[in-house]
Design a protein around this motif. Structure first.
Motif, mmCIF file in Angstrom:
data_model
loop_
_atom_site.group_PDB
_atom_site.id
_atom_site.type_symbol
_atom_site.label_atom_id
_atom_site.label_comp_id
_atom_site.label_asym_id
_atom_site.label_seq_id
_atom_site.Cartn_x
_atom_site.Cartn_y
_atom_site.Cartn_z
ATOM 1 N N GLN A 198 0.801 -1.227 0.000
ATOM 2 C CA GLN A 198 0.000 0.000 0.000
ATOM 3 C C GLN A 198 0.838 1.283 0.000
ATOM 4 O O GLN A 198 0.526 2.210 -0.749
ATOM 5 C CB GLN A 198 -0.980 0.001 1.176
ATOM 6 C CG GLN A 198 -2.205 -0.848 0.934
ATOM 7 C CD GLN A 198 -3.272 -0.637 1.989
ATOM 8 O OE1 GLN A 198 -3.292 0.374 2.690
ATOM 9 N NE2 GLN A 198 -4.181 -1.589 2.115
ATOM 10 N N GLU A 245 2.102 1.782 -3.527
ATOM 11 C CA GLU A 245 1.009 2.166 -4.421
ATOM 12 C C GLU A 245 0.615 3.621 -4.201
ATOM 13 O O GLU A 245 0.350 4.365 -5.149
ATOM 14 C CB GLU A 245 -0.183 1.229 -4.186
ATOM 15 C CG GLU A 245 0.092 -0.204 -4.616
ATOM 16 C CD GLU A 245 -0.817 -1.226 -3.956
ATOM 17 O OE1 GLU A 245 -0.682 -2.418 -4.264
ATOM 18 O OE2 GLU A 245 -1.651 -0.834 -3.110
ATOM 19 N N VAL A 262 -3.563 0.836 -8.885
ATOM 20 C CA VAL A 262 -2.334 0.059 -9.028
ATOM 21 C C VAL A 262 -2.309 -1.051 -7.992
ATOM 22 O O VAL A 262 -2.750 -0.861 -6.851
ATOM 23 C CB VAL A 262 -1.082 0.965 -8.899
ATOM 24 C CG1 VAL A 262 -1.098 1.724 -7.582
ATOM 25 C CG2 VAL A 262 0.201 0.163 -9.038
ATOM 26 N N VAL A 266 0.575 -3.658 -6.508
ATOM 27 C CA VAL A 266 1.953 -4.139 -6.478
ATOM 28 C C VAL A 266 1.929 -5.633 -6.194
ATOM 29 O O VAL A 266 1.293 -6.088 -5.240
ATOM 30 C CB VAL A 266 2.784 -3.387 -5.423
ATOM 31 C CG1 VAL A 266 4.167 -4.029 -5.268
ATOM 32 C CG2 VAL A 266 2.924 -1.921 -5.813
ATOM 33 N N ALA A 302 3.769 -4.728 -11.244
ATOM 34 C CA ALA A 302 2.536 -3.998 -10.934
ATOM 35 C C ALA A 302 1.512 -4.140 -12.047
ATOM 36 O O ALA A 302 1.865 -4.203 -13.239
ATOM 37 C CB ALA A 302 2.840 -2.522 -10.701
#
Length: 616
Positions: free
Chosen positions: A493, A496, A509, A511, A521
């Motif tokens: 997080q 992102e 997005v 990851v 990603a």
């Protein structure tokens, strides 16, 4: 074993001692002629109603539910978007001594049927024919539902061809008026019988995995939240709230409870595409929002200026750089040097004030919740003179556990706990909380309840830390952490969030990298932003799929990833990526109704493309 770190404050006097129905009666009696709500009228203007008018309508609707035979503690479901009638219905349900089952309007028919059946809801208040169609489709699975009340587009008398199964909202009020004519104190007597520990709301979590669980929240839980926010003086009676948040979500609900406790007015319109236009008209003083709203606002401003280019773009960049320097000094508690202060006044007059004007020009602050807000994004807005106070909580604690205050905030954190709420960090980093607003349990799920609650402490599933000044920082979801094949842990997080703040063209997005030798990603772009960029590159006349697949767009995204990779650890850097052909949606099951990404579902849907990144 190391001792958990704990942060707590004393509870406000009398917190949790009331019921929501009682709070509503007190608010109507204490401010009958004050504005309560305003909402869009059919002609596009805004209609305003007082607490007295709201009270009269709610009383009739509550009496109507009594006329339908709703008994204390029974569930009445609301399947609707955010609108004034949702609020009326919710208050009426609680004033009838019943409990509201909340259902997002985006919920598919199968899940609607599950929620209504699991909750044993007896009456459903449906927004429009679209929601009614879901109920009719699954009527055979809903034997407990004896009446559907249609808010708009439906019958007024009950003669709908469904043997009276569907009636209109006005018809419900008419039946209530008849009951009140015969028994004037029917509703007040029912309200007097409600206890603080009685069930007020049953909210089904829009979980990222598995079936939703019904979270049981009492009147005391909501009353504590409202009373605490009142005692903290974060919000004021003269505030004007703009409310668009889904009221099926705890974040929206808690702001309504705060309104009952404090008495400010609320402008209501759940249409997300109308937020910016409405803010300019309503000119509120505060608004709650999910981070996605701030991400889109930031992207729109930045890409619009970039498309204009020239002197305007250079002036904008200069003004933001000045704002950032002032912000850094302010946040660090340092005085702003005279020359910088002078430059800031010029920057504010020419650029920064115009950013604030997009939100109506009167915003004291925004409140961000329901998901993590990228710290870099919060700093960008702070540089523009827009304060975003991030808070933290979950459905299981009636939305609020901690929040930054206007006079005590630290960007990148979720503030201090609310008075009466205790927060501690377990040895493995998980955030645990104990609060008067913690749920009584999951509906009909004793094992899940036992797994979440231990001696009153709620295991949140979030990883966090408390700094030396008592500010809580949430770093990621416990279940989202992954380990690369090299043995390095990655919290996706924050990575992102950095990319979302860096790149105004990225919409979503994910990851990825569990068990892999590097991180990759999945990236979805904002269609409006990327089309605007493409027009400036001579690609504007091409189909969207062709734009997304062009080398120019890949190079654009790669440039931002290169910037990102300088700001993270080597093992966290994004080596390769997949550009998705569209944004993730609720309708396709990729997002929860509260806009959280269902990571596993999205990763599984693109498994072949992810695997290819590691074999090429």
């Amino acid at each position: 074993m190391s001792r958990p770190t704990t942060q707590h404050l004393n509870p406000p006097t009398g917190a949790g001692a009331a019921t929501i129905a009682g709070m509503f009666l007190d608010r109507v009696a204490g401010g009958a002629n004050d504005e309560a709500f305003r909402f869009p009228a059919a002609d596009g203007s805004w209609e305003s109603v007082t607490w007295r008018a709201t009270g009269e309508r709610v009383t009739k609707l509550a009496a109507g539910l009594l006329a339908l035979g709703i008994a204390p503690g029974e569930r009445v479901a609301i399947v609707s978007g955010t609108r004034y009638e949702w609020i009326l219905a919710d208050l009426a349900v609680m004033c009838a001594g019943a409990a509201t089952t909340t259902v997002y309007p985006s919920t598919i028919a199968d899940d609607v049927a599950y929620i209504l059946s699991d909750s044993d809801s007896r009456v459903v208040i449906a927004e429009d024919p679209t929601q009614l169609a879901k109920l009719r489709e699954r009527r055979a699975e809903l034997p407990a539902v004896h009446t559907v009340v249609l808010v708009e587009g439906g019958p007024g008398t009950g003669d709908d061809g469904d043997d009276g199964w569907v009636i209109g909202l006005d018809e419900l009020a008419r039946r209530g008026a008849e009951l009140l004519a015969a028994t004037p104190d029917a509703v007040t007597a029912r309200i007097a019988s409600i206890a603080p520990d009685d069930l007020a709301t049953l909210i089904y979590t829009s979980g990222t995995t598995g079936r939703s669980k019904g979270v049981r929240l009492t009147h005391a839980a909501w009353a504590y939240q409202g009373g605490t926010l009142a005692s903290e003086r974060i919000l004021r009676p003269d505030d004007l709230q703009y409310l668009w948040l889904p009221l099926a979500h705890a974040f929206g609900k808690v702001l309504l409870t705060a309104q009952l406790a404090i008495g400010f007015a609320t402008a209501v319109d759940g249409r997300v595409d109308r937020i910016v236009d409405n803010l300019a008209v309503v000119r509120p003083t505060f608004m709650g929002a999910a981070p996605r709203i701030f991400e889109k606002a930031h992207a729109k401003i930045v890409t619009t200026v970039a498309a204009e280019g020239g002197v305007k773009a250079k002036l904008f960049d200069w003004a933001l750089s000045v704002g950032m320097k002032v912000s850094e000094a302010t946040l660090a508690g340092r005085p702003v040097p005279p020359l910088l202060a002078l430059a800031h006044r010029v920057a504010d007059a020419l650029v920064l004030r115009k950013i604030r004007d997009r939100f109506g020009g009167r915003i004291r602050f925004f409140v961000s919740g329901s998901a993590a807000l990228a710290p870099d994004l919060a700093r960008w807005f702070h540089a523009a003179g827009v304060l975003i106070l991030e808070g933290y909580g979950m459905t299981e604690c009636a939305a609020g556990a901690s929040v930054n205050r206007p006079d005590s905030y630290r960007l990148g954190t979720v503030g201090h706990p609310l008075p009466g709420t205790e927060i501690r960090i377990a040895p493995d980093g998980e955030v645990l909380m104990r609060s008067p607003s913690v749920m009584s349990g999951y509906h009909q799920l004793p094992e899940a309840t036992a797994g979440a609650l231990d001696d009153g402490w709620l295991a949140t599933g979030d990883i966090g830390e408390i700094d030396a000044d008592g500010f809580l920082r949430i770093t990621d979801r416990k279940k989202d952490l992954f380990k690369t094949s090299g043995g390095k842990y990655v919290a996706p997080q924050p990575i992102e969030g950095k990319l979302l703040a860096l790149c105004p063209y990225v919409s979503q997005v994910i990851v990825h990298g569990s068990g892999r030798n590097f991180c990759s990603a999945l990236i979805a772009l904002d269609p409006d932003a990327i089309r605007s960029w493409a027009a400036g590159q001579g690609l504007g006349d091409r189909p969207y799929a062709e734009i997304i697949g062009s080398p120019a767009v890949r190079d654009l995204v790669q440039g931002y990833l290169d910037q990102l990779n300088t700001q993270v650890n080597r093992w966290e850097s994004i080596k390769k990526f997949v550009l998705l052909e569209r944004e993730l949606t609720i309708e396709d099951g990729e997002l929860t109704p509260s806009l959280k990404i269902r990571r596993k579902k999205v990763e599984d849907a693109h498994r072949d493309r992810l695997d290819a990144l590691y074999t090429s």
